[in-house]
Design a protein around this motif. Structure first.
Motif, short mmCIF file in Angstrom:
data_model
loop_
_atom_site.label_atom_id
_atom_site.label_comp_id
_atom_site.label_asym_id
_atom_site.label_seq_id
_atom_site.Cartn_x
_atom_site.Cartn_y
_atom_site.Cartn_z
N ALA A 1 1.27 -2.32 -10.35
CA ALA A 1 2.19 -3.32 -9.81
C ALA A 1 1.68 -3.87 -8.48
CB ALA A 1 3.57 -2.71 -9.63
N GLY A 2 1.07 -3.00 -7.66
CA GLY A 2 0.51 -3.47 -6.40
C GLY A 2 -0.62 -4.46 -6.62
N VAL A 3 -1.45 -4.19 -7.61
CA VAL A 3 -2.54 -5.11 -7.95
C VAL A 3 -1.97 -6.43 -8.46
CG1 VAL A 3 -4.49 -5.49 -9.51
CG2 VAL A 3 -4.19 -3.27 -8.41
N GLY A 4 -0.95 -6.34 -9.32
CA GLY A 4 -0.33 -7.56 -9.84
C GLY A 4 0.29 -8.40 -8.74
N ASP A 5 0.94 -7.73 -7.77
CA ASP A 5 1.51 -8.45 -6.65
C ASP A 5 0.42 -9.11 -5.81
OD1 ASP A 5 4.06 -8.82 -4.87
OD2 ASP A 5 2.49 -8.12 -3.49
N SER A 6 -0.71 -8.42 -5.65
CA SER A 6 -1.82 -8.98 -4.90
C SER A 6 -2.40 -10.20 -5.59
CB SER A 6 -2.91 -7.91 -4.72
OG SER A 6 -4.03 -8.43 -4.04
N ILE A 7 -2.49 -10.14 -6.94
CA ILE A 7 -2.99 -11.29 -7.71
C ILE A 7 -2.09 -12.49 -7.52
CG2 ILE A 7 -3.38 -12.15 -10.06
CD1 ILE A 7 -4.34 -9.35 -10.80
N ALA A 8 -0.79 -12.24 -7.47
CA ALA A 8 0.19 -13.33 -7.33
C ALA A 8 0.17 -13.94 -5.93
CB ALA A 8 1.59 -12.82 -7.64
N THR B 1 0.83 -1.21 0.00
CA THR B 1 0.00 0.00 0.00
C THR B 1 0.86 1.25 0.00
OG1 THR B 1 -1.73 -1.17 1.22
CG2 THR B 1 -1.81 1.23 1.24
N ARG B 2 1.92 1.23 0.80
CA ARG B 2 2.80 2.38 0.87
C ARG B 2 3.45 2.66 -0.48
NH1 ARG B 2 4.96 1.15 5.27
NH2 ARG B 2 6.82 0.04 4.53
N LYS B 3 3.85 1.60 -1.17
CA LYS B 3 4.45 1.78 -2.49
C LYS B 3 3.44 2.36 -3.48
CE LYS B 3 8.12 -1.72 -2.37
NZ LYS B 3 8.66 -2.92 -3.02
N SER B 4 2.19 1.90 -3.40
CA SER B 4 1.17 2.41 -4.30
C SER B 4 0.89 3.89 -4.03
CB SER B 4 -0.12 1.60 -4.16
OG SER B 4 0.06 0.26 -4.59
N TYR C 1 13.35 -1.58 -22.88
CA TYR C 1 12.80 -2.76 -22.21
C TYR C 1 13.17 -2.82 -20.73
CZ TYR C 1 17.51 -4.72 -22.60
OH TYR C 1 18.86 -4.94 -22.47
N LYS C 2 14.22 -2.11 -20.32
CA LYS C 2 14.68 -2.17 -18.93
C LYS C 2 13.66 -1.57 -17.96
CE LYS C 2 18.95 -3.88 -19.05
NZ LYS C 2 20.08 -3.04 -18.69
N SER C 3 12.77 -0.71 -18.44
CA SER C 3 11.79 -0.09 -17.55
C SER C 3 10.85 -1.11 -16.93
CB SER C 3 10.97 0.97 -18.30
OG SER C 3 10.21 0.37 -19.34
N VAL C 4 10.71 -2.26 -17.59
CA VAL C 4 9.81 -3.29 -17.07
C VAL C 4 10.29 -3.81 -15.72
CG1 VAL C 4 10.94 -5.30 -18.13
CG2 VAL C 4 8.49 -5.32 -17.78
N ILE C 5 11.59 -3.77 -15.47
CA ILE C 5 12.13 -4.22 -14.18
C ILE C 5 11.63 -3.34 -13.05
CG2 ILE C 5 14.24 -4.67 -12.87
CD1 ILE C 5 15.71 -5.01 -15.52
N LEU C 6 11.72 -2.03 -13.23
CA LEU C 6 11.25 -1.10 -12.20
C LEU C 6 9.74 -1.16 -12.05
CD1 LEU C 6 13.51 1.94 -13.13
CD2 LEU C 6 13.78 0.43 -11.18
N SER C 7 9.04 -1.26 -13.17
CA SER C 7 7.58 -1.32 -13.12
C SER C 7 7.09 -2.54 -12.36
CB SER C 7 7.02 -1.33 -14.55
OG SER C 7 5.61 -1.42 -14.53
N ALA C 8 7.67 -3.69 -12.63
CA ALA C 8 7.25 -4.92 -11.96
C ALA C 8 7.59 -4.91 -10.47
CB ALA C 8 7.90 -6.13 -12.64
N HIS C 9 8.60 -4.15 -10.07
CA HIS C 9 8.98 -4.03 -8.65
C HIS C 9 8.29 -2.86 -7.95
CE1 HIS C 9 12.32 -6.76 -9.78
NE2 HIS C 9 12.33 -7.07 -8.50
N GLN C 10 7.22 -2.35 -8.55
CA GLN C 10 6.43 -1.26 -7.98
C GLN C 10 7.24 0.02 -7.78
OE1 GLN C 10 3.43 -2.38 -4.95
NE2 GLN C 10 4.45 -4.36 -4.82
N ARG C 11 8.12 0.33 -8.71
CA ARG C 11 8.91 1.55 -8.63
C ARG C 11 8.55 2.51 -9.76
NH1 ARG C 11 12.44 2.01 -4.59
NH2 ARG C 11 11.70 4.15 -4.97
N MET C 12 7.25 2.68 -9.96
CA MET C 12 6.80 3.67 -10.94
C MET C 12 7.19 5.07 -10.53
SD MET C 12 5.46 2.39 -13.64
CE MET C 12 4.80 3.92 -14.28
N ASP C 13 7.43 5.27 -9.22
CA ASP C 13 7.86 6.60 -8.77
C ASP C 13 9.21 6.97 -9.39
OD1 ASP C 13 8.83 4.43 -7.09
OD2 ASP C 13 9.74 5.97 -5.83
N ILE C 14 10.09 5.98 -9.53
CA ILE C 14 11.39 6.24 -10.16
C ILE C 14 11.20 6.54 -11.64
CG2 ILE C 14 13.61 5.22 -10.79
CD1 ILE C 14 13.54 3.64 -8.22
#
Length: 329
Positions: free
Chosen positions: A290-297, A7-10, A147-160
């Motif tokens: 990313a938070g939703v994806g993590d919750s689904i997993a 939640t904090r990351k979102s 393509y490297k942006s997918v790493i940050l996106s999947a780790h919930q670092r859209m802020d970066i």
């Protein structure tokens, strides 16, 4: 990952995304105004037309980025570094293939560009050279390190991602403003777009490499994983087509029938509506994605369905308020 952390990351992504969105609404609007004042509406219309054409060509991506990010959530949740690396390697191959396809289609369209313009266009502009500059901007992310942006996106670092993007865009727009006011050279103005797109991609790649040094392109994914990704992509095709038709084809049709001046006027009004309402909803979606994806997993179907109803309700209210405000205005 604990719920509080997710939640904090979102929340952090939403706050940084909101600040970035406000900046990225104001600066382009100022640039568009300066183009009209210093060069004329036809230049703004030409830029809007080329952006729309290339947005249609981006259909070849077909939503692979969404499918890859979604596939990474479970691997990240299980700390499967080998699986993440192989998926990233597969994504790099897909991204570069898409870039080559877009570049080839763009070159094939170039001889027919005049068919998309009704009436006059700026006499001091080579429309084919200008389109090539826009084409280079589009394919640079695919062919280099986008393509490297997918790493940050999947780790919930859209802020970066939002922070780097905003910084690059602020500098880009400032350079463009200076160029327009001093030289009034539209070629130099346009060249800033691919230049800062490349800078942005290298910056994101550097950050991703420093933060996640154990993740790099290596290995191959299984046939089952490929089938899952293709199935997910097939479900996104209709959405990608509808987005392209809704957001891009109208500009092409207007330019072909009414000309660049009318397109410039239309695109200014549409820019306010698109960036203000749809753009805000889009950044909110990206911030919590990313938070939703993590919750689904990690969490149960019941819990995720409950979250879906909450999000659907909130987005419905945001749309209702926005439509009401437009109606009053």
């Amino acid at each position: 990952m604990k719920e509080e952390t997710r939640t904090r990351k979102s929340v952090r992504n939403v706050i940084i995304g909101l600040i970035s969105k406000i900046i990225l609404i104001i600066l382009p609007f100022i640039n568009r105004t300066i183009i009209i004042l210093y060069l004329g509406k036809e230049y703004l219309g030409l830029g809007s037309l080329y952006t729309s054409i290339l947005s249609v060509l981006n259909l070849s991506e077909l939503g692979f980025s969404f499918a890859i990010v979604y596939s990474m959530y479970g691997l990240i949740a299980n700390n499967n570094i080998e699986g993440i690396c192989s998926l990233l390697n597969y994504y790099r191959k897909i991204y570069r293939t898409v870039g080559i396809i877009i570049f080839g289609c763009g070159l094939a369209i170039m001889p027919f560009l005049s068919k998309f313009i009704s009436g006059e266009y700026p006499g001091d502009i080579n429309i084919y050279l200008l389109f090539f500059i826009y084409l280079v901007q589009t394919v640079s992310s695919y062919l280099l390190l986008g393509y490297k942006s997918v790493i940050l996106s999947a780790h919930q670092r859209m802020d970066i991602i939002n922070g780097v993007q905003t910084s690059a865009m602020v500098v880009q727009h400032l350079f463009q403003l200076i160029i327009l006011m001093i030289t009034r050279n539209y070629y130099l103005y346009a060249l800033m777009c691919p230049t800062f797109t490349i800078v942005y991609n290298f910056a994101i790649s550097h950050i991703a490499r420093k933060r996640y040094s154990d993740i790099f392109c290596k290995g191959s994914i299984s046939g089952e994983t490929k089938r899952k990704i293709k199935k997910q992509v097939s479900g996104l095709v209709a959405d990608r087509i509808s987005v392209a038709v809704r957001n891009s084809c109208d500009n092409i049709v207007i330019s072909s029938i009414f000309g660049l001046s009318v397109l410039a006027q239309y695109s200014n009004y549409y820019y306010i509506m698109y960036s203000g309402v749809y753009g805000t909803l889009l950044f909110l979606t990206q911030a919590i994605q990313a938070g939703v994806g993590d919750s689904i997993a990690r969490d149960s179907v019941e819990k995720n369905y409950k979250d879906f109803l909450i999000f659907n309700f909130l987005f419905g209210w945001i749309n209702t308020i926005a439509i009401t405000c437009y109606g009053i205005y």
